[in-house]
Motif scaffolding. Sequence first.
Motif, PDB file in Angstrom:
ATOM      1  N   VAL A  14       0.849  -1.198   0.000  1.00 20.41           N
ATOM      2  CA  VAL A  14       0.000   0.000   0.000  1.00 20.41           C
ATOM      3  C   VAL A  14       0.883   1.247   0.000  1.00 20.41           C
ATOM      4  O   VAL A  14       0.641   2.208  -0.751  1.00 20.41           O
ATOM      5  N   ALA A  15       1.945   1.216   0.802  1.00 17.77           N
ATOM      6  CA  ALA A  15       2.862   2.368   0.843  1.00 17.77           C
ATOM      7  C   ALA A  15       3.479   2.575  -0.542  1.00 17.77           C
ATOM      8  O   ALA A  15       3.546   3.710  -1.039  1.00 17.77           O
ATOM      9  N   GLY A  16       3.877   1.470  -1.175  1.00 14.76           N
ATOM     10  CA  GLY A  16       4.471   1.560  -2.509  1.00 14.76           C
ATOM     11  C   GLY A  16       3.481   2.134  -3.515  1.00 14.76           C
ATOM     12  O   GLY A  16       3.844   2.920  -4.393  1.00 14.76           O
ATOM     13  N   HIS A  17       2.215   1.747  -3.363  1.00 18.61           N
ATOM     14  CA  HIS A  17       1.160   2.248  -4.255  1.00 18.61           C
ATOM     15  C   HIS A  17       1.075   3.776  -4.163  1.00 18.61           C
ATOM     16  O   HIS A  17       1.080   4.466  -5.193  1.00 18.61           O
ATOM     17  N   PHE A  18       1.063   4.287  -2.950  1.00 25.23           N
ATOM     18  CA  PHE A  18       0.905   5.737  -2.804  1.00 25.23           C
ATOM     19  C   PHE A  18       2.172   6.506  -3.201  1.00 25.23           C
ATOM     20  O   PHE A  18       2.087   7.530  -3.877  1.00 25.23           O
ATOM     21  N   THR A  19       3.326   5.996  -2.812  1.00 21.99           N
ATOM     22  CA  THR A  19       4.544   6.729  -3.183  1.00 21.99           C
ATOM     23  C   THR A  19       4.768   6.642  -4.697  1.00 21.99           C
ATOM     24  O   THR A  19       5.218   7.607  -5.322  1.00 21.99           O
ATOM     25  N   GLY A  20       4.391   5.503  -5.282  1.00 25.79           N
ATOM     26  CA  GLY A  20       4.494   5.355  -6.736  1.00 25.79           C
ATOM     27  C   GLY A  20       3.590   6.364  -7.442  1.00 25.79           C
ATOM     28  O   GLY A  20       3.987   6.995  -8.426  1.00 25.79           O
ATOM     29  N   ALA A  23       5.092   9.838  -7.209  1.00 24.63           N
ATOM     30  CA  ALA A  23       6.197  10.036  -8.158  1.00 24.63           C
ATOM     31  C   ALA A  23       5.647  10.226  -9.573  1.00 24.63           C
ATOM     32  O   ALA A  23       6.104  11.107 -10.319  1.00 24.63           O
ATOM     33  N   ALA A  24       4.646   9.425  -9.929  1.00 24.55           N
ATOM     34  CA  ALA A  24       4.070   9.522 -11.272  1.00 24.55           C
ATOM     35  C   ALA A  24       3.429  10.889 -11.491  1.00 24.55           C
ATOM     36  O   ALA A  24       3.545  11.487 -12.566  1.00 24.55           O
ATOM     37  N   ALA A  25       2.750  11.388 -10.449  1.00 25.71           N
ATOM     38  CA  ALA A  25       2.065  12.680 -10.590  1.00 25.71           C
ATOM     39  C   ALA A  25       3.066  13.812 -10.787  1.00 25.71           C
ATOM     40  O   ALA A  25       2.755  14.834 -11.404  1.00 25.71           O
ATOM     41  N   LYS A  26       4.280  13.603 -10.274  1.00 32.51           N
ATOM     42  CA  LYS A  26       5.292  14.670 -10.391  1.00 32.51           C
ATOM     43  C   LYS A  26       6.120  14.542 -11.672  1.00 32.51           C
ATOM     44  O   LYS A  26       6.914  15.414 -11.981  1.00 32.51           O
ATOM     45  N   ASP A  27       5.949  13.430 -12.376  1.00 29.50           N
ATOM     46  CA  ASP A  27       6.745  13.173 -13.581  1.00 29.50           C
ATOM     47  C   ASP A  27       5.881  13.447 -14.817  1.00 29.50           C
ATOM     48  O   ASP A  27       4.919  12.724 -15.086  1.00 29.50           O
ATOM     49  N   PRO A  28       6.221  14.487 -15.574  1.00 34.62           N
ATOM     50  CA  PRO A  28       5.361  14.836 -16.727  1.00 34.62           C
ATOM     51  C   PRO A  28       5.244  13.712 -17.757  1.00 34.62           C
ATOM     52  O   PRO A  28       4.287  13.674 -18.536  1.00 34.62           O
ATOM     53  N   GLU A  50      -0.996   5.143 -14.004  1.00 39.53           N
ATOM     54  CA  GLU A  50      -0.955   4.815 -12.575  1.00 39.53           C
ATOM     55  C   GLU A  50      -2.365   5.111 -12.073  1.00 39.53           C
ATOM     56  O   GLU A  50      -2.911   6.185 -12.357  1.00 39.53           O
ATOM     57  N   VAL A  51      -2.959   4.177 -11.352  1.00 44.79           N
ATOM     58  CA  VAL A  51      -4.371   4.370 -11.014  1.00 44.79           C
ATOM     59  C   VAL A  51      -4.567   4.625  -9.520  1.00 44.79           C
ATOM     60  O   VAL A  51      -4.077   3.884  -8.666  1.00 44.79           O
ATOM     61  N   TYR A  52      -5.288   5.694  -9.268  1.00 51.05           N
ATOM     62  CA  TYR A  52      -5.610   6.120  -7.898  1.00 51.05           C
ATOM     63  C   TYR A  52      -7.118   5.994  -7.709  1.00 51.05           C
ATOM     64  O   TYR A  52      -7.891   6.249  -8.642  1.00 51.05           O
ATOM     65  N   PHE A  53      -7.519   5.585  -6.496  1.00 51.01           N
ATOM     66  CA  PHE A  53      -8.938   5.314  -6.247  1.00 51.01           C
ATOM     67  C   PHE A  53      -9.489   6.239  -5.160  1.00 51.01           C
ATOM     68  O   PHE A  53      -9.244   6.015  -3.965  1.00 51.01           O
ATOM     69  N   PRO A  54     -10.248   7.246  -5.549  1.00 49.87           N
ATOM     70  CA  PRO A  54     -10.811   8.156  -4.541  1.00 49.87           C
ATOM     71  C   PRO A  54     -11.638   7.438  -3.465  1.00 49.87           C
ATOM     72  O   PRO A  54     -11.655   7.872  -2.315  1.00 49.87           O
ATOM     73  N   GLU A  55     -12.299   6.328  -3.825  1.00 45.41           N
ATOM     74  CA  GLU A  55     -13.068   5.612  -2.793  1.00 45.41           C
ATOM     75  C   GLU A  55     -12.147   5.074  -1.709  1.00 45.41           C
ATOM     76  O   GLU A  55     -12.493   5.064  -0.537  1.00 45.41           O
ATOM     77  N   ASN A  56     -10.977   4.624  -2.138  1.00 51.19           N
ATOM     78  CA  ASN A  56     -10.009   4.134  -1.168  1.00 51.19           C
ATOM     79  C   ASN A  56      -9.590   5.293  -0.255  1.00 51.19           C
ATOM     80  O   ASN A  56      -9.480   5.137   0.964  1.00 51.19           O
ATOM     81  N   HIS A  57      -9.426   6.462  -0.853  1.00 53.94           N
ATOM     82  CA  HIS A  57      -9.093   7.641  -0.049  1.00 53.94           C
ATOM     83  C   HIS A  57     -10.227   7.937   0.931  1.00 53.94           C
ATOM     84  O   HIS A  57      -9.984   8.273   2.092  1.00 53.94           O
ATOM     85  N   GLY A  58     -11.453   7.771   0.446  1.00 57.31           N
ATOM     86  CA  GLY A  58     -12.619   7.958   1.330  1.00 57.31           C
ATOM     87  C   GLY A  58     -12.552   7.009   2.519  1.00 57.31           C
ATOM     88  O   GLY A  58     -12.785   7.406   3.669  1.00 57.31           O
ATOM     89  N   ALA A  59     -12.197   5.759   2.246  1.00 56.00           N
ATOM     90  CA  ALA A  59     -12.120   4.766   3.328  1.00 56.00           C
ATOM     91  C   ALA A  59     -10.974   5.097   4.282  1.00 56.00           C
ATOM     92  O   ALA A  59     -11.115   4.942   5.505  1.00 56.00           O
ATOM     93  N   VAL A  60      -9.867   5.594   3.734  1.00 56.56           N
ATOM     94  CA  VAL A  60      -8.735   5.979   4.594  1.00 56.56           C
ATOM     95  C   VAL A  60      -9.170   7.140   5.496  1.00 56.56           C
ATOM     96  O   VAL A  60      -8.868   7.172   6.692  1.00 56.56           O
ATOM     97  N   LEU A 107       2.900  12.048   1.425  1.00 56.43           N
ATOM     98  CA  LEU A 107       2.465  12.774   0.226  1.00 56.43           C
ATOM     99  C   LEU A 107       1.987  14.177   0.620  1.00 56.43           C
ATOM    100  O   LEU A 107       1.265  14.327   1.604  1.00 56.43           O
ATOM    101  N   GLN A 108       2.394  15.166  -0.138  1.00 55.44           N
ATOM    102  CA  GLN A 108       1.949  16.524   0.167  1.00 55.44           C
ATOM    103  C   GLN A 108       0.474  16.716  -0.152  1.00 55.44           C
ATOM    104  O   GLN A 108      -0.230  17.491   0.479  1.00 55.44           O
TER     105      GLN A 108
END
Lengths: 407, 257
Positions: A14-20, A23-28, A50-60, A107-108
């Motif tokens: 999970v940590a790798g998912h978020f840090t990955g 990094a992807a968001a900062k790399d054009p 790279e896929v991010y899931f807002p529902e997962n963020h909701g659960a966090v 993550l900022q």
Amino acid sequence: MPKLESLKKMKELVAGHFTGLDAAAKDPARKVAWCTSVGPVELLRTFGFEVYFPENHGAVLGASRKANDYIPRANAAGYSPDICSYLTADVGAFLAGETPLTHGYGLQSVPTPDILVYNTNQCRDVEDWFAFYARHFDIPLVGINSPVQVGDVTDELVKTLVPQYEELIPVFERVSGIKFDIDRLREVMTDSAETSRLWGEVLGTMAHRPSPMTFFDTSVHMAPAVILRGLPEASDYYRMLLKELSTLTEANVSAVKNERFRIYWDGMPVWGKLRELSTFFNDVDASLVVSTYCNSWVFEAFDPSDPFNSMARAFLELFIARSDKAKEVIMAELCEKFSVDGVIYHDAKTCPNNSNTRYGLPQRLRERTGLPFTIVYGDLNDLRCFSEEQAKTSIEAFLEQIEGGRG
Amino acid sequence: MSFYCGVDIGSTWTKAVILGEEEKSDYTRALVRTGISFEAAALSARDEALARAKLAPEDITRTFSTGYGRMNAEFADGRRTEIACHAKGAFHSFPHPCHVVDIGGQDNKIIQLNASGAVEHFLMNRKCAAGTGSFIEEISRRLDIDMKRLEELAENATKEITLSSFCTVFSATEVIKLIREGENPENIAKGVFNAVVARVTEMGTLGGKVVLTGGVAAAFPIVAQILSKATGQEVFIPEHAQFTGALGAALEAKTSS
Ligand code: SF4
């Protein structure tokens, strides 16, 4: 229940998912897609998103008890307290410029998206939710507008949905700069199918008496099946977990100290109360051995040799998208497979879609199976809608009822 | 001679019952305001019951607690939910398949019992206190009428009104509207009791005989009449209806070992 080694591995994943993602968001050169949890993830991964899931963020947000700090903010911005509290917590946190990912993973901010992709098979809220971000970031919002209340998932119905998936391809090509490659899709589908199969097997271990896990464990262990679907890491993880679980079932290790009651939990977790409720169920000797929610990420239809049809079928077969009649059959089968003593329904105030209590289903299922039920009123994230005392009384009384029925 | 005690620590009132070996209908009872300490209320209700029965704490073989504050009665030997205890207490007075309707200070319950008194199904109201004892209290305060007089007024109503809101505060607003429109206090009072019954009947279907328990049933017998009319069922109020939960707890104490 002994602490599983796999849990450590999952935390790393999970940590790798978020840090990955960060990094992807900062790399054009790399692209980030935001997707709903049962959206066309496989297709996105084919294009290297790279896929991010807002529902997962909701659960966090819910699990970290931050949701109620942010929900009022979204309410004030016009998002009603009666709609999805994943949405309101997530949008509220965004408006506040905060995220628990800062504390958890450094993550900022949440990773800035290049595209937003939904599937309304679960609810309409996801489309409105993502529309908020589409306006904010001025990026494409695309998705599948799926029928709901689906009875039989027929080939004809599946066929009508396929063009919607195909229409996503040119958009994904444009945003990612990568040409569609069906063989790559087949590879991703192979990983997804394997993850689904293994996740189903993991859940299947809970049919063992005593169950080695409860719903509270599977609500945590399901993370890779949701956020890493389509990646080989997810199936590797479940292989590891499965191995540990078979050792536990062989040794008859019980998740709760004394499994006297086997219960079906229907509906969502109350994320902010996972620990309290888990302790409580352990104290009252009840094991939540099966749930509609965790079973929702078992997609039996995935078939890499027929990617589009099988994808469309899998997302139509999703429990939440089905008619009450179909749900009743699915639940009755699960009740039998997991030998449950009764069903507890969680009626989540802000998610009617996951609350199967409002059109007489509990009464009909009781009629069909002879199993008693009770309803706990609460919410996935908005703890203003949950009375812990009342919920506990209902549950205790329900267990007394089951006990009394045993004579 | 063995004695058993049941303490029902409710949100508004705490009730204690002491039973001896033989079960008399006039068992020892004590009632105290719950106030802010569940533990203190439980102890004082029990002590008052002990004093009435002329017994000391050590004369009690077993004590069971129930109700909202059941966890707080540390002196109890066991605890059961109010569902189980109301079921047990009601079936003791009325040993037939039935629906027990309990209208308490802050919540309502419907409990379906089979011929042997086992709970078949139960329902609890949602979070709002509309239709409970505190709803009646709030509305009588708004009307500036002593609670005790409310029933007397309702008996002289000439028109049926039902407050329709699910929410106590909104119901109070409905009352204000009725006053403004010049509705007479008798009809409004009846409307309050009609609302109590409506909140119960919309929770679930009441088939067969109905047993009405709880403080509201004890204080306002008119509720039973309205409920009977609304459901077309016979409604039975046990003697000492407010003590049904505590009686059930005492019976649980007696039968458990
Ligand atoms: S299904 Fe429910 S919880 Fe999930 S996004 Fe939709 S409304 Fe929210």
